[in-house]
Design an enzyme around this catalytic site. Structure first.
Site: not given
Ligand code: OGA
Ligand code: MN
Length: 277
Positions: A109, A107, A247, A262
């Site tokens: 983000d 995917h 990723h 993150r």
């Protein structure tokens, strides 16, 4: 950051994607030159991994804010906000945990909204001795390997990206329409903007009609030739460009602890202009 970006050592991981960068210090307040140097490395490599970093959640938030408006993840299953810093997520998998955030498919983000995700910054605090690598794929390499006939057709399409609720329904505010092919504003390379986690269908097409092509593209995009694999070390800070890469974290470390922070900057045309002079 280190005072002189020219002293950073850059070691590409593969021809298409990924670089290890040592000799930088990203925990201070970066100068415009340092932000521009990071952007230039990102434009070239799509994924940059800065070694030997030590950032608090607040420092990670402040660094990320140099690249665009900050994304605030909604409170959700398996999502933990860092204390006092809601823009930073604590991605923790405990030894008895089963689910790995982001570990269900390839995917990018935050493609389910507009503005969508630009740069994600992921800082490793606790890493298993073995396992828990993250793979990345260049959507630019994937697009350029398609036939020009298919490339032309894809350039005419737009796709719906949706963060689905438990019932699988498209939710307002968590659904966006994006072009299937995007052009990098600096390198001018074209990349495929599709991912199996969030892309549900093409515009004005049903899901049943769309799925075969989405699956073909998603499989094609993750051919080994277009990927790199990051073996994490504690202190690494990885930046990836969600516009031009996918990723996939590998959930192969049962019984081990893994903790990363993150923070994600959203796309913002005006800021991009500024940081690139
Ligand atoms: C993410 C994600 C990658 C990882 O942070 O968006 O997908 O390696 N995680 O944990
Ligand atoms: Mn992710």
């Amino acid at each position: 950051m280190s005072p002189n970006p020219e002293a950073w050592q850059v070691e590409p991981l593969t021809p298409h994607i990924g670089a290890l960068v040592s000799g930088a210090r990203l925990s201070g307040d970066p100068t415009p030159e340092e932000v521009a140097a990071v952007c230039a490395l990102m434009d070239r490599h799509l994924v940059c991994v800065f070694t030997d970093q030590a950032l608090t959640a607040a420092q990670l938030r402040d660094l990320t804010a140099h690249f665009g408006p900050l994304f605030l993840h909604r409170q959700d299953e398996g999502v933990l906000h860092a204390e006092g810093v809601p823009e930073v997520l604590e991605m923790r998998k405990k030894p008895d945990g089963a689910r790995l955030f982001g570990g269900s498919d390839w995917h990018a983000d935050v493609t389910f909204q507009d503005p969508a995700g630009y740069l994600s910054l992921l800082h490793a605090l606790v890493i298993p001795p073995l396992g828990g690598d993250t793979c990345f794929a260049s959507t630019i390499a994937a697009f350029s390997a398609l036939s020009s006939a298919l490339q032309d057709q894809l350039r005419r399409l737009r796709a719906v990206h949706s963060y689905r609720g438990p019932g699988g329904a498209e939710e307002p505010g968590l659904t966006a329409l994006h072009p299937v092919v995007r052009r990098h504003p600096v390198t001018q390379h074209e990349g495929l903007y599709i991912n199996r986690m969030f892309t549900t269908r093409f515009e004005e097409m049903s899901e049943a009609e769309s799925q075969p092509l989405i699956h073909f593209l998603a499989d094609h995009m993750t051919r080994m030739e277009f990927t790199c694999r990051l073996r994490w070390r504690e202190g690494y800070l990885a930046l990836w460009d969600n516009r031009f890469s996918l990723h996939y974290p590998i959930n192969d470390f049962t019984g081990q602890h893994r903790l990363l922070l993150r923070c994600t900057a959203l796309e913002d045309a005006s800021l991009e202009q500024l940081s690139r002079g």
